[in-house]
Design an enzyme around this catalytic site. Structure first.
Site, mmCIF file in Angstrom:
data_model
loop_
_atom_site.group_PDB
_atom_site.id
_atom_site.type_symbol
_atom_site.label_atom_id
_atom_site.label_comp_id
_atom_site.label_asym_id
_atom_site.label_seq_id
_atom_site.Cartn_x
_atom_site.Cartn_y
_atom_site.Cartn_z
ATOM 1 N N ASN A 1 -9.946 -0.926 -0.590
ATOM 2 C CA ASN A 1 -8.485 -0.779 -0.579
ATOM 3 C C ASN A 1 -7.905 -1.499 -1.792
ATOM 4 O O ASN A 1 -7.938 -2.722 -1.862
ATOM 5 C CB ASN A 1 -7.933 -1.367 0.718
ATOM 6 C CG ASN A 1 -6.422 -1.251 0.833
ATOM 7 O OD1 ASN A 1 -5.751 -0.803 -0.087
ATOM 8 N ND2 ASN A 1 -5.879 -1.672 1.959
ATOM 9 N N HIS B 1 -3.524 7.132 1.466
ATOM 10 C CA HIS B 1 -3.908 5.787 1.066
ATOM 11 C C HIS B 1 -5.263 5.445 1.675
ATOM 12 O O HIS B 1 -5.570 5.818 2.806
ATOM 13 C CB HIS B 1 -2.860 4.775 1.527
ATOM 14 C CG HIS B 1 -3.281 3.364 1.284
ATOM 15 N ND1 HIS B 1 -3.455 2.869 0.005
ATOM 16 C CD2 HIS B 1 -3.601 2.362 2.126
ATOM 17 C CE1 HIS B 1 -3.851 1.615 0.081
ATOM 18 N NE2 HIS B 1 -3.950 1.286 1.359
ATOM 19 N N CYS C 1 0.806 -1.223 0.000
ATOM 20 C CA CYS C 1 0.000 0.000 0.000
ATOM 21 C C CYS C 1 0.838 1.272 0.000
ATOM 22 O O CYS C 1 0.333 2.349 -0.338
ATOM 23 C CB CYS C 1 -0.932 0.010 1.199
ATOM 24 S SG CYS C 1 -2.101 -1.379 1.225
#
Length: 339
Positions: A296, A266, A101
């Site tokens: 995500n 993020h 990520c």
């Protein structure tokens, strides 16, 4: 985004969950999953073509590719080479990176170095993920829009063991073009960190090369192909480390929080971003979010978010942006960029 949207209500057909349960804990309403047989370089190629068109360049002007994914088509080779081939790039170097990520932050530092050193002038950065292969349910037909199917009690019980993780992730790709420029733009500062001692907060136990062979029959039966996540500890890690990194970067660059136009974070969990935003004293309107629609998408998240902000006209040339991310490894950090 690959595949049709899969809503929280759709997920309730394959495991015990609900829209309220998921949204309250994550801020997510839906996500996308790539169809069987579609790899991350396939939808990365589509995102790259959109980026090339938006940048008003031709593919042959790209002289370096940086590809970020933790869900490649193959153990090897990496997906960067596959993407370059699909774009018709002959001989163009393609680098694969794996910071999950946090990949775009590490990618930015690499790109900055490539351009400043003269090794490249025009760089394509792509983040793409195909998380569908991690998911714990078996009856994918039950997720189809309008389906009346439901997973069997045995299948549901297996999926429930990984419910807290499975609700979070979706598939997607984002691409950005970076070029050498005479404008007042580019990387202004960066703080990057890695703590391998926390690696098992989010990791995949099966399929590693510490065993012979690297994949065992029992790994599937024991669901070792599904990531293991300590969500509580990751939450604590993120809401502690990200504000610290942001403040350190502001101190290093002599920049106040008020001077920053956009905080591009993020999209792992809306609660994490809300907590970080409140700690830094950032107004809600300065921290855009798309987690409700996409979940995500790991390495794809920041480039997708930035692309949306640019295409909507909100993110403009000259804006000062702080990027924030934390990913498995554990890798985390912040970057200050003049757009």
């Amino acid at each position: 985004m690959p595949g049709p949207p899969v809503t929280n209500a759709d997920l309730s057909r394959v495991m015990d969950t609900s829209d309220d349960w998921i949204f309250q804990r994550s801020g997510i309403r839906q996500r996308h999953f790539a169809p069987e047989g579609s790899g991350c370089s396939d939808f990365a190629a589509l995102a790259s073509k959109r980026a090339i068109e938006a940048a008003h360049i031709t593919p042959d002007e790209i002289d370096y590719v940086v590809f970020a994914t933790m869900t490649p088509e193959y153990i090897f080779p990496g997906s960067g080479a596959l993407l370059a081939h699909k774009l018709g790039l002959q001989g163009t170097p393609a680098l694969d990176i794996r910071q999950q990520c946090a990949a775009m932050l590490f990618g930015l530092q690499i790109i900055d170095g490539l351009i400043k050193s003269g090794a490249a002038r025009t760089v394509l950065f792509v983040g793409a993920e195909a998380h569908a292969g991690f998911m714990p349910w078996e009856d994918w037909d039950a997720l189809a829009p309008g389906s009346t199917r439901s997973a069997s009690p045995e299948q549901r019980e297996k999926a429930n063991k990984h419910r807290a993780l499975a609700i979070l992730f979706g598939d997607g790709a984002g691409a950005l073009i970076f070029r050498a420029t005479d404008r007042d733009a580019g990387l202004r500062g960066m703080k990057l960190y890695t703590d391998g001692g926390a690696a098992k907060l989010l990791h995949v136990e099966g399929g590693g090369f510490r065993t012979r062979p690297y994949w065992k029959h029992s790994d599937f039966d024991e669901q070792k192909y599904i990531p293991s996540m300590d969500g509580r500890e990751l939450f604590k890690f993120a809401v502690t480390k990200l504000p610290q990194a942001a403040r350190a970067l502001c101190a290093d660059t002599k920049t106040s929080i008020d001077q920053i136009d956009w905080f591009l974070a993020h999209q792992a969990n809306a609660r994490i971003n809300d907590y970080v935003r409140e700690q830094l004293g950032v107004p809600t309107e300065k921290l855009p979010s798309n987690i409700e629609r996409f979940g995500n998408t790991s390495a794809g998240t920041l480039p997708i978010l930035i692309d949306e902000q640019m295409r909507s006209g909100k993110l403009k040339h000259g804006d000062l942006c702080m990027l924030l991310a934390l990913g498995a490894g554990v890798h985390w950090g912040t970057a200050l960029v003049r757009w």
